[in-house]
Design an enzyme around this catalytic site. Sequence first.
Site, short mmCIF file in Angstrom:
data_model
loop_
_atom_site.label_atom_id
_atom_site.label_comp_id
_atom_site.label_asym_id
_atom_site.label_seq_id
_atom_site.Cartn_x
_atom_site.Cartn_y
_atom_site.Cartn_z
NE ARG A 1 -31.04 73.31 44.12
CZ ARG A 1 -31.33 74.49 43.84
NH1 ARG A 1 -30.73 75.25 43.15
NH2 ARG A 1 -31.75 75.24 44.86
CE LYS B 1 -52.84 78.47 38.87
NZ LYS B 1 -52.73 78.46 40.25
CG HIS C 1 -56.19 71.65 41.48
ND1 HIS C 1 -55.70 73.15 41.21
CD2 HIS C 1 -56.86 71.60 42.49
CE1 HIS C 1 -56.31 73.72 42.42
NE2 HIS C 1 -57.00 73.22 43.06
CE LYS D 1 -61.02 71.93 43.13
NZ LYS D 1 -60.92 71.81 44.58
CG HIS E 1 -58.30 77.11 39.22
ND1 HIS E 1 -57.55 76.07 38.69
CD2 HIS E 1 -57.68 77.46 40.32
CE1 HIS E 1 -56.30 75.89 39.25
NE2 HIS E 1 -56.51 76.76 40.54
CE LYS F 1 -55.42 82.97 46.83
NZ LYS F 1 -55.87 81.88 46.50
C1 BG6 Z 1 -54.68 77.20 43.21
C2 BG6 Z 1 -54.18 78.64 43.66
O1 BG6 Z 1 -54.30 76.85 41.79
O2 BG6 Z 1 -55.74 76.89 43.62
C3 BG6 Z 1 -54.36 79.04 44.91
O3 BG6 Z 1 -52.81 78.99 43.22
C4 BG6 Z 1 -55.78 78.58 45.18
O4 BG6 Z 1 -54.35 80.17 45.12
C5 BG6 Z 1 -56.21 77.11 44.96
O5 BG6 Z 1 -56.14 78.68 46.44
C6 BG6 Z 1 -57.65 76.72 45.06
O6 BG6 Z 1 -57.72 75.36 45.01
P1 BG6 Z 1 -58.74 74.66 45.59
O7 BG6 Z 1 -58.94 73.15 45.27
O8 BG6 Z 1 -58.63 74.57 47.22
O9 BG6 Z 1 -60.18 75.12 45.24
#
Ligand code: BG6
Length: 478
Positions: free
Chosen positions: A46, A143, A173, A177, A235, A326
Amino acid sequence: IPVDPFDLVIFGGTGDLAQRKIVPALFRRYCAGQWPEATRIIGAARGALTVESFRDIVAESLRQYAPKRSKDPEAVNGFLQRINYVPLDALSEDGWAPLSELLSTDRIRAFYFSVGPRLFGPLAERIRAHNLATPQTRIVVEKPFGHDLESARALNATLASHFDEGQIYRIDHYLGKETVQNLMAVRFGNMLFEPLWNSQYVDHIQITVAETVGIDGREEYYERAGAMRDMMQNHLMQLLCLIAMEPPAKFDPDAVRDEKLKVIRALDPVEPHHIVRGQFAGGKQGRGYREVVGNNRSTTESYVALRAHISNWRWAGTPFYLRTGKELVARSSVINVMFKDAPHSIFGEEAGRHANALSIRLQPNEGITLKVTIKEPGQGGMRLVDVPLDMSFAEALGPENQDPPDAYERLVMDVIRGNQTLFMRGDEVEAAWAWTDPIIAGWQARGDVPKPYENGSTGPGDAELLMKRDHRRWQGIN
Ligand code: BG6
């Protein structure tokens, strides 16, 4: 191998994800010579920026997130020359005509929706309305893909009314990896493991994704998501699928995704007493969750551990223990396949009980360790001891592989190549929500409050109990 020329439009081009992950990944692939000359990246957002000021933002991101390669001015300049920018509004007609003029008719066209899911529908509609979708068009969505089953279904339906499933790339993602893909290589490229990969030989499987980071800067999103939606539904679910699925006949998008879907659909509902929720409570290593989000009654979980069961022939009776959180003691993603004890010890009771275990370390220190039992050195009879057969990918593959491509590098290039194997299909995402929703609904119905845990610890004590009750224990987080 260079891909075909493409135009990539990044909606939300000035945003955090675009600048932290997508643009640096594109730059690294550019440096690796994977882009043909004609390729262009178009940021769209934007903000009324000029192309020059957008390029300045990109240059700064490269310095920060691709520090090594951005030291080469020639590479940086070459990359910046291919960057364009259009001020554009997803919710109005502003900017769509200029965007259309920038796009070339004979190239692959990818639209990256690096924006919140509420804009997915409006963007898809306008791409159609402005005739920007060609048969060569793909869209990429990030996501969170929905908040629950209902919203995921609605999103799928909206996208499906504008694009074929074969054009929709839903990113998780973790699938990009290198070591996550290695899971499939280890399982299906070796004869050694697969015959033992079932409930007859495997006692249980542990999947741990521990993080040291908190939720700073993402408070609003995280408060509504929690660990279950943020990590477990996607994940960890993907890791579970890759570790548990049947061998697909081919490494082909639908063959792989069909098998993953069968795993999710075979998951039993999780019993309430097989789940532990936690929330970091502060301590010497930082502030507690409630303080961070500014809500001293928040019941959002920053940690979850659970025991899952897959009701099929291969896995009936083998529990899968999954945990993520976390502000934990270490960053460590690891899968432990814990084999059963040998059926009979010829060395007698005093030799102790020993079982093999295969640890697949996804990050950091990527590699594989197989715990094997050998004789303890010395004269005093037959005593046994467990030792690791340890393999670090970096050492085994040599120095040129010490710096594997980032997940986004692989995934963005797969979008251009038109390979959906590492992307989630709509039905997979819906099945994952169908499993997740009742768990969350149960917490809400019971007014469940997560257990506090100290920042920098291994999580709440109840997670240890979850294992202890089954006469098992978590492998250490390190
Ligand atoms: C993200 C989450 O999809 O993945 C995050 O929203 C998380 O909360 C992250 O920290 C972890 O990814 P990676 O690649 O650092 O393990």
